[in-house]
Design a protein around this motif. Sequence first.
Motif, PDB file in Angstrom:
ATOM      1  N   CYS A  37       0.869  -1.163   0.000  1.00 38.95           N
ATOM      2  CA  CYS A  37       0.000   0.000   0.000  1.00 38.95           C
ATOM      3  C   CYS A  37       0.913   1.223   0.000  1.00 38.95           C
ATOM      4  CB  CYS A  37      -0.946  -0.005   1.204  1.00 38.95           C
ATOM      5  SG  CYS A  37      -0.123   0.252   2.788  1.00 38.95           S
ATOM      6  N   ARG A  38       0.337   2.403   0.042  1.00 44.47           N
ATOM      7  CA  ARG A  38       1.171   3.615   0.012  1.00 44.47           C
ATOM      8  C   ARG A  38       2.128   3.703   1.196  1.00 44.47           C
ATOM      9  NH1 ARG A  38      -2.299   8.696  -2.210  1.00 44.47           N
ATOM     10  NH2 ARG A  38      -2.636   7.813  -4.260  1.00 44.47           N
ATOM     11  N   ALA A  39       1.748   3.134   2.331  1.00 44.75           N
ATOM     12  CA  ALA A  39       2.569   3.221   3.547  1.00 44.75           C
ATOM     13  C   ALA A  39       3.745   2.253   3.552  1.00 44.75           C
ATOM     14  CB  ALA A  39       1.704   2.979   4.780  1.00 44.75           C
ATOM     15  N   GLY A  40       3.738   1.263   2.656  1.00 47.63           N
ATOM     16  CA  GLY A  40       4.845   0.307   2.633  1.00 47.63           C
ATOM     17  C   GLY A  40       4.409  -1.076   2.207  1.00 47.63           C
ATOM     18  N   GLU A  41       5.162  -2.061   2.662  1.00 44.36           N
ATOM     19  CA  GLU A  41       4.947  -3.449   2.242  1.00 44.36           C
ATOM     20  C   GLU A  41       5.030  -4.386   3.437  1.00 44.36           C
ATOM     21  OE1 GLU A  41       7.136  -6.892  -0.445  1.00 44.36           O
ATOM     22  OE2 GLU A  41       7.816  -4.832  -0.615  1.00 44.36           O
ATOM     23  N   ILE A  42       4.156  -5.382   3.423  1.00 45.82           N
ATOM     24  CA  ILE A  42       4.230  -6.487   4.380  1.00 45.82           C
ATOM     25  C   ILE A  42       4.752  -7.691   3.601  1.00 45.82           C
ATOM     26  CG2 ILE A  42       2.962  -8.049   5.895  1.00 45.82           C
ATOM     27  CD1 ILE A  42       0.874  -5.800   6.272  1.00 45.82           C
ATOM     28  N   ASP A  43       5.831  -8.301   4.094  1.00 46.57           N
ATOM     29  CA  ASP A  43       6.425  -9.429   3.373  1.00 46.57           C
ATOM     30  C   ASP A  43       5.481 -10.619   3.313  1.00 46.57           C
ATOM     31  OD1 ASP A  43       8.793  -8.009   2.871  1.00 46.57           O
ATOM     32  OD2 ASP A  43       9.694  -8.693   4.758  1.00 46.57           O
TER      33      ASP A  43
END
Length: 119
Positions: free
Chosen positions: A33-39
Amino acid sequence: MNARGALGRFGEDLAARLLTEAGMSVLERNWRCRAGEIDIVAMDGDALVVCEVKTRREGAFEHPMAAVTPVKAERLRRLAGIWLHRHGGAPPGGVRIDLVGVVLPRRGAPVVEHARGVA
């Protein structure tokens, strides 16, 4: 994909296999998402697990398990909240943030460590 990306992908593949062998169900990999990534997003019984994967070659500057700083932990908590908001809320077992550290030795099998509830 560059060498660093391939290294990370290899570590994530090992982590997903470890979590699956431990009885978890992997729901998503590399959720963004815009806030980052979850592996990795997985279910462990009735608990949602947000898993950060860190892969290092043997002899690297820091051990992968040292990579989750307070700032990184806060970002993972924020990402978990966004994921939950977009997927219907928290499950009955709550949410846990785990870390899988992968060390690739010069020779021999990778060393994979799983730490539960790191943030």
